[in-house]
Motif scaffolding. Structure first.
Motif, PDB file in Angstrom:
ATOM      1  N   UNK A  54      16.123 -93.954 -19.803  1.00  0.00           N
ATOM      2  CA  UNK A  54      15.009 -94.077 -18.865  1.00  0.00           C
ATOM      3  C   UNK A  54      15.250 -93.116 -17.718  1.00  0.00           C
ATOM      4  N   UNK A  55      14.302 -92.203 -17.506  1.00  0.00           N
ATOM      5  CA  UNK A  55      14.454 -91.185 -16.472  1.00  0.00           C
ATOM      6  C   UNK A  55      14.064 -91.715 -15.102  1.00  0.00           C
ATOM      7  N   UNK A  64       1.839-102.190 -11.535  1.00  0.00           N
ATOM      8  CA  UNK A  64       2.076-101.682 -12.879  1.00  0.00           C
ATOM      9  C   UNK A  64       3.209-100.665 -12.810  1.00  0.00           C
ATOM     10  N   UNK A  65       4.127-100.726 -13.770  1.00  0.00           N
ATOM     11  CA  UNK A  65       5.234 -99.772 -13.818  1.00  0.00           C
ATOM     12  C   UNK A  65       4.858 -98.565 -14.675  1.00  0.00           C
ATOM     13  N   UNK A  66       5.016 -97.376 -14.102  1.00  0.00           N
ATOM     14  CA  UNK A  66       4.856 -96.119 -14.841  1.00  0.00           C
ATOM     15  C   UNK A  66       6.259 -95.647 -15.187  1.00  0.00           C
ATOM     16  N   UNK A  67       6.579 -95.621 -16.474  1.00  0.00           N
ATOM     17  CA  UNK A  67       7.943 -95.337 -16.924  1.00  0.00           C
ATOM     18  C   UNK A  67       8.012 -93.963 -17.583  1.00  0.00           C
ATOM     19  N   UNK A  68       9.009 -93.175 -17.188  1.00  0.00           N
ATOM     20  CA  UNK A  68       9.324 -91.899 -17.824  1.00  0.00           C
ATOM     21  C   UNK A  68      10.646 -92.092 -18.564  1.00  0.00           C
ATOM     22  N   UNK A  69      10.684 -91.723 -19.827  1.00  0.00           N
ATOM     23  CA  UNK A  69      11.938 -91.870 -20.564  1.00  0.00           C
ATOM     24  C   UNK A  69      12.097 -90.759 -21.598  1.00  0.00           C
ATOM     25  N   UNK A  70      13.340 -90.434 -21.870  1.00  0.00           N
ATOM     26  CA  UNK A  70      13.662 -89.456 -22.904  1.00  0.00           C
ATOM     27  C   UNK A  70      13.940 -90.171 -24.212  1.00  0.00           C
ATOM     28  N   UNK A  71      13.430 -89.600 -25.299  1.00  0.00           N
ATOM     29  CA  UNK A  71      13.794 -90.025 -26.635  1.00  0.00           C
ATOM     30  C   UNK A  71      14.424 -88.830 -27.330  1.00  0.00           C
ATOM     31  N   UNK A  72      14.925 -88.987 -28.529  1.00  0.00           N
ATOM     32  CA  UNK A  72      15.642 -87.905 -29.195  1.00  0.00           C
ATOM     33  C   UNK A  72      14.808 -86.627 -29.314  1.00  0.00           C
ATOM     34  N   UNK A  73      13.487 -86.801 -29.520  1.00  0.00           N
ATOM     35  CA  UNK A  73      12.651 -85.645 -29.838  1.00  0.00           C
ATOM     36  C   UNK A  73      11.568 -85.372 -28.802  1.00  0.00           C
ATOM     37  N   UNK A  74      11.679 -85.917 -27.591  1.00  0.00           N
ATOM     38  CA  UNK A  74      10.651 -85.637 -26.600  1.00  0.00           C
ATOM     39  C   UNK A  74      10.741 -86.572 -25.409  1.00  0.00           C
ATOM     40  N   UNK A  75       9.807 -86.396 -24.470  1.00  0.00           N
ATOM     41  CA  UNK A  75       9.789 -87.195 -23.250  1.00  0.00           C
ATOM     42  C   UNK A  75       8.498 -88.001 -23.196  1.00  0.00           C
ATOM     43  N   UNK A  95      -2.931 -83.975 -15.242  1.00  0.00           N
ATOM     44  CA  UNK A  95      -1.696 -83.293 -14.860  1.00  0.00           C
ATOM     45  C   UNK A  95      -0.628 -83.447 -15.939  1.00  0.00           C
ATOM     46  N   UNK A  96       0.372 -82.592 -15.887  1.00  0.00           N
ATOM     47  CA  UNK A  96       1.517 -82.744 -16.785  1.00  0.00           C
ATOM     48  C   UNK A  96       2.383 -83.900 -16.296  1.00  0.00           C
ATOM     49  N   UNK A  97       3.319 -84.323 -17.129  1.00  0.00           N
ATOM     50  CA  UNK A  97       4.193 -85.441 -16.753  1.00  0.00           C
ATOM     51  C   UNK A  97       5.018 -85.103 -15.512  1.00  0.00           C
ATOM     52  N   UNK A  98       5.515 -83.871 -15.442  1.00  0.00           N
ATOM     53  CA  UNK A  98       6.282 -83.458 -14.266  1.00  0.00           C
ATOM     54  C   UNK A  98       5.403 -83.450 -13.022  1.00  0.00           C
ATOM     55  N   UNK A 135      20.083 -86.637 -13.325  1.00  0.00           N
ATOM     56  CA  UNK A 135      19.903 -87.065 -14.719  1.00  0.00           C
ATOM     57  C   UNK A 135      18.831 -88.144 -14.820  1.00  0.00           C
ATOM     58  N   UNK A 136      18.902 -89.151 -13.953  1.00  0.00           N
ATOM     59  CA  UNK A 136      17.950 -90.260 -14.014  1.00  0.00           C
ATOM     60  C   UNK A 136      18.022 -91.065 -12.718  1.00  0.00           C
ATOM     61  N   UNK A 137      16.979 -91.859 -12.495  1.00  0.00           N
ATOM     62  CA  UNK A 137      16.941 -92.788 -11.362  1.00  0.00           C
ATOM     63  C   UNK A 137      17.255 -94.185 -11.880  1.00  0.00           C
TER      64      UNK A 137
END
Length: 278
Positions: A54-55, A64-75, A95-98, A135-137
């Motif tokens: 989890x980033x 509401x929680x907006x979650x950013x997370x990394x998986x093996x093949x993408x974000x 907008x983009x995720x960033x 790396x992450x929060x």
């Protein structure tokens, strides 16, 4: 003596047969590898393998929680909430995720490095790199602007059942209104876009209009042998709006499908499915 000769001939014949079989399999394997187009092999090889984590989690003003997370093949970027207090991301979805992360956090909040990996706009990356990169929060972040989510886009759950498909501005998407889950049109291919067939991002914002049964949104990718393999099943609970976006490092053929876990004849939903980054 005669028996010896016959025995020798049998051994020799068996050996030759085994040798022929071995050569056949060796040749077949080589031909099978050669039959995979070079472009497809490059697509697989160029993929970046990420470490799942989890980033960041941003608490929106509607709880509401907006979650950013990394998986093996993408974000992935994901949010879910009751339709009483959550109707999607409004203008932010363009907008983009960033960019979304930057828009919702103060300038002194560090940026998770994996969000930079999937960003192609150099100006946005430069703006992000003006902050510290981590790396992450580990702690939940509060959204900077509490008013940005107050935009109401109208209900997807009223009016006549229909869907429309659009191919414009580099995006290929389908919008559903009060539509029946599992009906014709709920399977959607990235290859339908004119002049392009592979993309790096899939996205959805689906409202489950039903108060009793869940909706399942399944995402797929096409492997080098031409078969669609399921990648993810997104469960949208009753009376819930779900936003899901996944950005991949490389382009592939992709597919989504929407089905109901309850009454197939009268389970309504609304929202959109989107492919972009072609």
């Amino acid at each position: 003596m005669k028996n010896k000769i016959i025995s020798t001939q049998r051994i020799t014949g068996t050996s030759i047969f085994i040798l022929i079989i071995a050569l056949f399999f060796l040749y077949s394997c080589s031909k099978e590898e050669e039959s995979i187009p070079a472009s497809e092999l490059e697509t697989v090889n160029e993929e970046i393998t990420l470490v799942p984590k989890t980033l960041a989690t941003i608490k929106l003003s509607n709880n509401v929680d907006l979650v950013f997370r990394s998986e093996l093949d993408g974000v992935v970027m994901e949010a879910k909430g009751s339709t009483d207090n959550y109707n999607g991301l409004g203008d932010l979805k363009t907008l983009s995720s960033l960019e979304i992360f930057l828009a919702l956090t103060d300038n002194n909040v560090e940026v998770p490095g994996d969000l930079l990996l999937i960003e192609e706009n150099q100006k946005v990356k430069t703006r992000a790199q003006e902050r510290n990169i981590i790396e992450k929060h580990d702690k939940i972040l509060a959204a900077k602007d509490s008013q940005i989510f107050q935009k109401f886009e109208g209900s997807y759950c009223v009016g006549s059942a229909n869907y429309n498909t659009y191919d414009q501005s580099g995006k290929y998407y389908r919008i559903y209104n009060n539509y029946n889950a599992g009906a014709a049109g709920t399977t959607f291919y990235s290859s339908g876009k004119q002049g392009a067939d592979k993309c790096k991002r899939l996205e959805l914002e689906i409202t489950n209009c039903n108060a009793n049964s869940s909706i399942k949104v399944r995402t797929y990718y096409k492997n080098v042998f031409g078969n669609y393999k399921i990648k993810k099943t997104i469960n949208v609970s009753p009376h819930t709006c779900s936003t899901y976006r996944k950005t991949f490092p490389s382009k592939r053929y992709r597919r989504t499908s929407i089905s109901s876990s309850g009454n197939l004849n009268n389970h309504r939903f609304g929202g959109y499915l989107l492919y972009t980054r072609y």
